[in-house]
Design a protein around this motif. Sequence first.
Motif, mmCIF file in Angstrom:
data_model
loop_
_atom_site.group_PDB
_atom_site.id
_atom_site.type_symbol
_atom_site.label_atom_id
_atom_site.label_comp_id
_atom_site.label_asym_id
_atom_site.label_seq_id
_atom_site.Cartn_x
_atom_site.Cartn_y
_atom_site.Cartn_z
ATOM 1 N N ALA A 143 0.323 -1.222 0.258
ATOM 2 C CA ALA A 143 0.063 0.338 0.222
ATOM 3 C C ALA A 143 0.535 1.151 -0.246
ATOM 4 N N ARG A 184 0.912 0.998 -3.982
ATOM 5 C CA ARG A 184 -0.264 2.510 -4.047
ATOM 6 C C ARG A 184 -0.645 4.419 -3.790
ATOM 7 N N ARG A 233 -3.384 10.436 -0.883
ATOM 8 C CA ARG A 233 -3.411 8.506 -1.044
ATOM 9 C C ARG A 233 -4.371 8.600 -0.547
ATOM 10 N N VAL A 288 -5.817 4.651 0.842
ATOM 11 C CA VAL A 288 -5.242 3.741 0.312
ATOM 12 C C VAL A 288 -6.358 2.433 1.700
ATOM 13 N N SER A 341 -7.691 4.478 -3.362
ATOM 14 C CA SER A 341 -7.152 3.170 -4.712
ATOM 15 C C SER A 341 -7.123 1.979 -3.038
ATOM 16 N N SER A 394 -6.034 -1.630 -1.342
ATOM 17 C CA SER A 394 -5.191 -2.898 -1.373
ATOM 18 C C SER A 394 -4.896 -4.055 -1.429
ATOM 19 N N SER A 409 -6.170 -7.261 -6.584
ATOM 20 C CA SER A 409 -5.856 -5.725 -6.759
ATOM 21 C C SER A 409 -4.330 -5.720 -7.050
ATOM 22 N N TRP A 410 -3.500 -6.486 -6.598
ATOM 23 C CA TRP A 410 -2.315 -6.381 -7.086
ATOM 24 C C TRP A 410 -1.622 -6.778 -7.903
ATOM 25 N N GLU A 428 4.120 -6.533 -8.739
ATOM 26 C CA GLU A 428 4.104 -6.413 -7.024
ATOM 27 C C GLU A 428 4.625 -7.578 -6.719
#
Length: 323
Positions: free
Chosen positions: A122, A126, A234, A236, A261, A263, A267-268, A272
């Motif tokens: 994250a 992210r 941002r 997460v 966003s 995590s 989503s990865w 990553e």
Amino acid sequence: MKAAVIYNKGEMPQYTDFPEPEIENDEQILMTVKASAIKHLDKSKASGKHYSSAADNKNGKIPGGDGVGVLADGTRVYALGVNGMMAEKAIVEKRRMVKLPEGIDNNIAASLPNAVAGSAIALRFRAGMQKGETVLINGATGFTGKVAVQIAKYYGAKRVIAIGRNGQSLQSLLALGVDEIISVRQDDEAFIAQIKKIHNETPIDIIIDYLWGHTAELLLDALKGTGSYTHKTRFVSIGAMSGDNIQLSAQTLRSFDLQLSGSGLGSWSREEVEKLFKEILPEMFELAASGQLKVETIDVKLEDIEKLWEMDVEGGKRLVVTM
């Protein structure tokens, strides 16, 4: 072999005999399991509530997605399981394991990876964290939250702000490098006022959120703009301990520079996950082995799984099943 087995979603795991797993291809290897952590993810998948939950298996399913063990040549590794890991033996993928450094306890090693994935990915991928930024962690008193505090500091955060419910646990975070603590045990207006004051004095660059629900609503409301230029934040989302849904006003969304966003599994990217195994986890295992990354576990035996599966764990500790 002995294993913890769940036959129907929502049922408690049973300590029982279960067939040994079999290798199906050259990318797999057999591991003798030594420790596997009981995580919220494991419980959620076992109950069928997690979005990645598999269908019922009437022949039984072993919980535990990862763990620590020993290979046939004596190498001690952490690995993701092809099958469940709360058993005496498990099949793992060769490309999804990490050799453990000397000096790290099996149970500590088993407890860390889920929390590292839930914080480092994250922060790095992210949020794109940079040194010198201010990071707020919503739900910092939980096990993963405590790990996130330490990783944020390790990655160079100028300030780390921690939000939590347990007053004693919040105070303990100061020793881990937290600069300011915020209790959710105050009325909404006071909570919002405290966030606004912090944001005005030291703009919040990143919010790592393990709670969602009402506290996430309050955070977004506190950052709501008034029509002038705003600082980019941002946000997460990683967990939902306070509820799976929130109300988000379109006006709030439009009023400040927000990057929102999530995590988690799905989503990865492949890249990553590869970095997680090749770079991030080895580094974090070394930090734990040297005492720079601190976590607490409660160790339980496999044969006690039935009475300990739903055990409440306070103080940001993690249950680890030992074989």
